[in-house]
Design a protein around this motif. Structure first.
Motif, PDB file in Angstrom:
ATOM      1  N   ARG A 177       0.851  -1.204   0.000  1.00  0.00           N
ATOM      2  CA  ARG A 177       0.000   0.000   0.000  1.00  0.00           C
ATOM      3  C   ARG A 177       0.887   1.254   0.000  1.00  0.00           C
ATOM      4  O   ARG A 177       0.611   2.229  -0.678  1.00  0.00           O
ATOM      5  N   GLY A 178       1.974   1.152   0.799  1.00  0.00           N
ATOM      6  CA  GLY A 178       2.898   2.279   0.867  1.00  0.00           C
ATOM      7  C   GLY A 178       3.554   2.567  -0.468  1.00  0.00           C
ATOM      8  O   GLY A 178       3.973   3.693  -0.756  1.00  0.00           O
ATOM      9  N   LYS A 179       3.649   1.525  -1.330  1.00  0.00           N
ATOM     10  CA  LYS A 179       4.258   1.701  -2.648  1.00  0.00           C
ATOM     11  C   LYS A 179       3.233   2.134  -3.687  1.00  0.00           C
ATOM     12  O   LYS A 179       3.545   2.241  -4.872  1.00  0.00           O
ATOM     13  N   GLY A 180       1.982   2.292  -3.248  1.00  0.00           N
ATOM     14  CA  GLY A 180       0.952   2.805  -4.149  1.00  0.00           C
ATOM     15  C   GLY A 180       0.245   1.740  -4.973  1.00  0.00           C
ATOM     16  O   GLY A 180      -0.374   2.051  -5.999  1.00  0.00           O
ATOM     17  N   MET A 181       0.305   0.503  -4.533  1.00  0.00           N
ATOM     18  CA  MET A 181      -0.378  -0.555  -5.283  1.00  0.00           C
ATOM     19  C   MET A 181      -1.895  -0.400  -5.130  1.00  0.00           C
ATOM     20  O   MET A 181      -2.377  -0.134  -4.026  1.00  0.00           O
ATOM     21  N   PRO A 182      -2.666  -0.587  -6.220  1.00  0.00           N
ATOM     22  CA  PRO A 182      -4.131  -0.453  -6.132  1.00  0.00           C
ATOM     23  C   PRO A 182      -4.725  -1.426  -5.102  1.00  0.00           C
ATOM     24  O   PRO A 182      -4.336  -2.593  -5.044  1.00  0.00           O
TER      25      PRO A 182
END
Length: 475
Positions: A177-182
């Motif tokens: 989530r921190g890496k921006g994954m949907p």
């Protein structure tokens, strides 16, 4: 691998298969000459070195499969695992996700447990190793019965720290989530991984069950045999029939041992003074070894009349297996089968192996098995063409059938003639006594000329008849 072979040989011995030390050494040397990557070749090689008796082949095969099973394979094919596909490629449109996932795992190296990484990568070898390590910690070798399967499965789950895997996955989700994954991709992926953990829980239980079978194969087989021995023969499925053939064979082996001991005892006749004195000459006239005259033992002569229609086929099948597997106990066995017409099946048992001969006999190679039963006609044919097979006061005639004659002429006089000539007439009927004489049953007419009648609905009943037959001759 040598240690594995020694341990495997110990398990075979523990479960009743005789394996000598020299055979274990032969097995080790054999494995050095072949490719260990070919499972079936290894299995055949070890069987050739360690198994001597045909009766041990099936137990050996089952114990081999249990002992050399890959616990990781209980989880299924890793190629089906979503996480594996994501990491190793192949999922269309997921390249970016794969890259993010790989980075996240690498960044968390040292934080994730070995089991979590193995599950993510679908590494069956590592899962197998971790499972065996956990089994050792849980003292799985101490398992005694099926009631303990759940208890030991829980111990292994604790030793594997499955709860820790769930915590690891939560951390990984946060990282992604921190890496921006949907969010929807994360949810779908981890839903699949949670399913994989659930599958691992089930696989652990199956692993424990396999280990129980391995540790107590002989006891469990004996318990299953007991259960099969009491099962009604008309209820058997094709798989049951196959398994029961092995049960009968094991019973036959036990009967053979008993018969040999009894025959040896009975063979001892009167004290032989002359032989004893001659033997004592080599010891200066001291009779160290007493000698006895040998008795000549008459072996039973048997003629079997088998109804092979559907309702009686299994009784006939297993009785024939008993009789022909114990053939050396009898002086002569002749077998006639019938449905509407009668034919002789004896030549098959000289030409083929017992199981093959029985299958040929039961499935139309002798008489038409699709006809309607006609006892009267079959008995008349026996009286006309084969009555000479009954020797005067020497032959046991054994009839296997339910006596259901489809309202044809019973011809019970044939049984009367047979009784007058034979040593004994024995009838085995799989139907309950309460149904004899009702409908098209002619049992009440035949009973008048039968010396012994037995209700045989399971293997135990059949074994008792065989046992009594042999005892009568050896007593």
């Amino acid at each position: 691998m040598d240690d594995k072979v020694v341990e495997f040989a110990g398990i075979l011995r523990k479960n009743g298969i005789r394996v000598s030390s020299s055979e274990v050494i032969d097995a080790m040397q054999m494995l050095r000459e072949i490719s260990l990557g070919e499972r079936e070749i290894v299995k055949d090689a070890l069987r050739g070195a360690l198994v001597k008796r045909a009766i041990d082949i099936r137990p050996y095969n089952e114990i081999f499969d249990l002992y050399f099973s890959d616990a990781g394979q209980l989880l299924g094919n890793p190629a089906d695992d979503l996480a594996n596909r994501l990491i190793n490629g192949g999922a269309e449109g997921m390249e970016e996700f794969q890259h993010m996932m790989q980075n996240a795992i690498e960044e968390m190296t040292g934080e994730l447990s070995e089991l979590t990484e193995a599950l993510m990568r679908g590494d069956r070898g590592k899962i197998d190793q971790l499972l065996h390590d956990a089994a050792e910690k849980a003292e799985l070798s101490e398992i005694q019965n099926v009631l303990q399967v759940g208890q030991f499965a829980n111990r292994i789950r604790q030793a594997l720290n499955l709860d820790g895997v769930e915590i690891d996955l939560q951390k990984l989700q946060d990282k992604l989530r921190g890496k921006g994954m949907p969010e929807e991709v994360i949810e779908e992926t981890f839903k699949q991984l949670e399913g994989r953990i659930e599958k691992l829980r089930e696989a652990i239980r199956e692993f424990v069950q396999n280990q129980l079978e391995l540790e107590h194969y002989d006891d469990l087989t004996r318990a299953r045999d007991e259960q099969m021995m009491n099962r009604p023969l008309y209820q058997l499925s094709a798989d049951d029939v196959q398994r029961m053939k092995d049960t009968v064979q094991r019973l036959v082996e036990r009967l053979k041992s008993i018969i040999q001991i009894k025959r040896k005892r009975k063979k001892r006749g009167r004290f032989d003074v002359k032989k004893t004195m001659r033997e004592s000459m080599q010891y200066g006239g001291i009779p160290f070894h007493l000698k006895f005259q040998d008795k000549i033992i008459d072996k039973p002569d048997i003629v079997v009349l088998c109804d092979i229609s559907d309702s009686v086929r299994n009784v006939s099948r297993f009785f024939l297996q008993f009789v022909y597997s114990l053939q050396e106990v009898f002086s002569r066995v002749r077998t006639f089968v019938f449905v509407s017409e009668l034919g002789e099946a004896t030549p098959f048992f000289g030409e083929f192996e017992v199981s093959q001969a029985i299958e040929k006999t039961l499935w139309g190679d002798v008489v038409n098995t699709f006809a309607h039963s006609n006892y009267g006609r079959a008995l008349e044919m026996f009286r006309r063409d084969h009555f000479s097979s009954v020797r005067e006061d020497k032959t046991y005639v054994i009839v296997i059938g339910d006596g259901r004659n489809n309202y044809n002429v019973a011809n019970e006089w044939v049984i009367r003639d047979i009784q007058a000539k034979a040593k004994r007439v024995i009838w085995l009927n799989p139907e309950a006594r309460s149904s004899w004489g009702y409908g098209d049953s002619e049992m009440t007419k035949y009973l008048e000329y039968v010396d012994e009648i037995h209700h045989c609905q399971n293997l135990n009943d059949l074994a008792k008849v065989i046992d009594e037959l042999i005892k009568a001759e050896l007593s």
